[in-house]
Design a protein around this motif. Structure first.
Motif, short mmCIF file in Angstrom:
data_model
loop_
_atom_site.label_atom_id
_atom_site.label_comp_id
_atom_site.label_asym_id
_atom_site.label_seq_id
_atom_site.Cartn_x
_atom_site.Cartn_y
_atom_site.Cartn_z
N TYR A 15 0.69 -1.34 0.11
CA TYR A 15 -0.03 0.17 -0.27
C TYR A 15 1.11 1.58 0.10
N GLY A 16 0.03 2.31 -0.31
CA GLY A 16 1.18 3.61 -0.70
C GLY A 16 1.13 4.53 1.15
N VAL A 17 2.12 4.75 1.16
CA VAL A 17 1.74 5.34 2.80
C VAL A 17 1.38 6.95 2.65
N ASP A 18 1.23 7.84 3.23
CA ASP A 18 0.41 9.60 2.97
C ASP A 18 1.43 10.05 4.03
N PRO A 19 2.59 10.35 4.04
CA PRO A 19 3.38 10.31 5.45
C PRO A 19 3.04 11.57 6.04
N GLU A 20 2.43 12.30 6.17
CA GLU A 20 1.55 13.87 6.54
C GLU A 20 0.30 13.25 6.98
N GLY A 21 -0.79 12.15 6.30
CA GLY A 21 -1.35 11.32 6.88
C GLY A 21 -1.48 10.24 7.53
N ASP A 22 -0.40 9.96 8.18
CA ASP A 22 -0.31 8.50 8.39
C ASP A 22 -0.42 8.31 10.54
N THR A 23 -1.80 7.53 10.65
CA THR A 23 -2.22 7.51 11.63
C THR A 23 -2.00 6.34 11.98
N ARG A 24 -0.75 6.06 11.78
CA ARG A 24 -1.22 3.89 11.51
C ARG A 24 -0.86 4.01 13.68
N GLN A 25 -0.73 4.74 13.91
CA GLN A 25 -0.18 5.08 14.94
C GLN A 25 -0.98 5.03 16.52
N GLU A 26 -1.55 5.75 15.51
CA GLU A 26 -3.32 5.60 16.39
C GLU A 26 -4.08 4.65 16.46
N LEU A 27 -4.07 4.40 15.02
CA LEU A 27 -4.95 3.15 14.21
C LEU A 27 -4.63 1.61 15.07
N TRP A 28 -3.36 0.91 15.67
CA TRP A 28 -2.81 0.35 15.41
C TRP A 28 -4.02 -1.03 16.96
N PRO A 29 -3.96 0.74 18.06
CA PRO A 29 -4.85 -0.53 19.00
C PRO A 29 -6.05 -0.21 19.07
N GLU A 30 -6.41 -0.55 17.32
CA GLU A 30 -8.16 -0.34 17.58
C GLU A 30 -7.59 -1.19 16.54
N PHE A 31 -6.68 -1.22 15.49
CA PHE A 31 -6.98 -2.08 13.99
C PHE A 31 -6.22 -4.02 14.62
N VAL A 32 -5.83 -4.39 15.82
CA VAL A 32 -4.75 -4.96 15.62
C VAL A 32 -6.11 -6.25 16.71
N PRO A 33 -6.70 -6.03 17.99
CA PRO A 33 -7.54 -7.22 18.52
C PRO A 33 -8.81 -7.02 17.49
N LYS A 34 -8.90 -6.67 16.44
CA LYS A 34 -10.09 -6.73 15.56
C LYS A 34 -9.41 -7.84 14.88
N LEU A 35 -8.75 -7.84 14.64
CA LEU A 35 -7.79 -8.60 13.37
C LEU A 35 -7.61 -10.03 14.07
N LYS A 36 -7.13 -9.85 15.50
CA LYS A 36 -6.99 -11.11 16.25
C LYS A 36 -8.32 -12.16 16.13
N GLU A 37 -9.58 -11.45 16.61
CA GLU A 37 -10.60 -12.33 16.40
C GLU A 37 -11.42 -12.76 15.76
N ILE A 38 -10.45 -12.74 13.70
CA ILE A 38 -10.47 -13.24 12.91
C ILE A 38 -9.83 -14.92 12.70
N PRO A 39 -11.28 -15.91 12.97
CA PRO A 39 -10.36 -17.74 13.35
C PRO A 39 -9.03 -17.80 11.76
#
Length: 105
Positions: A15-39
């Motif tokens: 994927y492309g990364v926009d360094p000025e709009g990069d919010t991965r650090q903030e979204l990681w705590p929300e994103f990963v738990p949802k991923l962990k729920e997937i069988p």
């Protein structure tokens, strides 16, 4: 060939990364738990090259069926919506893990 008990498949996300709009650090705590729920989900690793504005994410899966089920799922669509805040476009494909060596095992 990977040994039994290790993930057998990986989904490669490019994927492309926009360094000025990069919010991965903030979204990681929300994103990963949802991923962990997937069988069948095992692990996720992300890598990026901010100078090239590119990123790669690897999600590891127990089986090809689990990886494909994730790609076809509503959960993936919801996670893509969340991820679209930091990666506007993605290219993804399932790949079989040919060999692995994990010294922790």
């Amino acid at each position: 060939m990977t040994e039994p008990g290790l993930p057998q498949y990986v989904i490669l996300h490019q994927y492309g990364v926009d360094p000025e709009g990069d919010t991965r650090q903030e979204l990681w705590p929300e994103f990963v738990p949802k991923l962990k729920e997937i069988p069948g989900f095992v692990a996720v690793y992300t890598f990026d090259d901010p100078d090239a504005r590119e990123g790669v994410s690897l999600t590891f899966w127990e089986t090809e069926a689990a990886a494909q089920a994730y790609i076809d799922s509503d959960a993936r669509q919801k996670l893509d919506t969340l991820a679209s805040k930091f990666r506007p476009a993605t290219n993804r494909r399932i790949m079989k893990i040919f060999q692995a060596d994990d010294p922790r095992r």
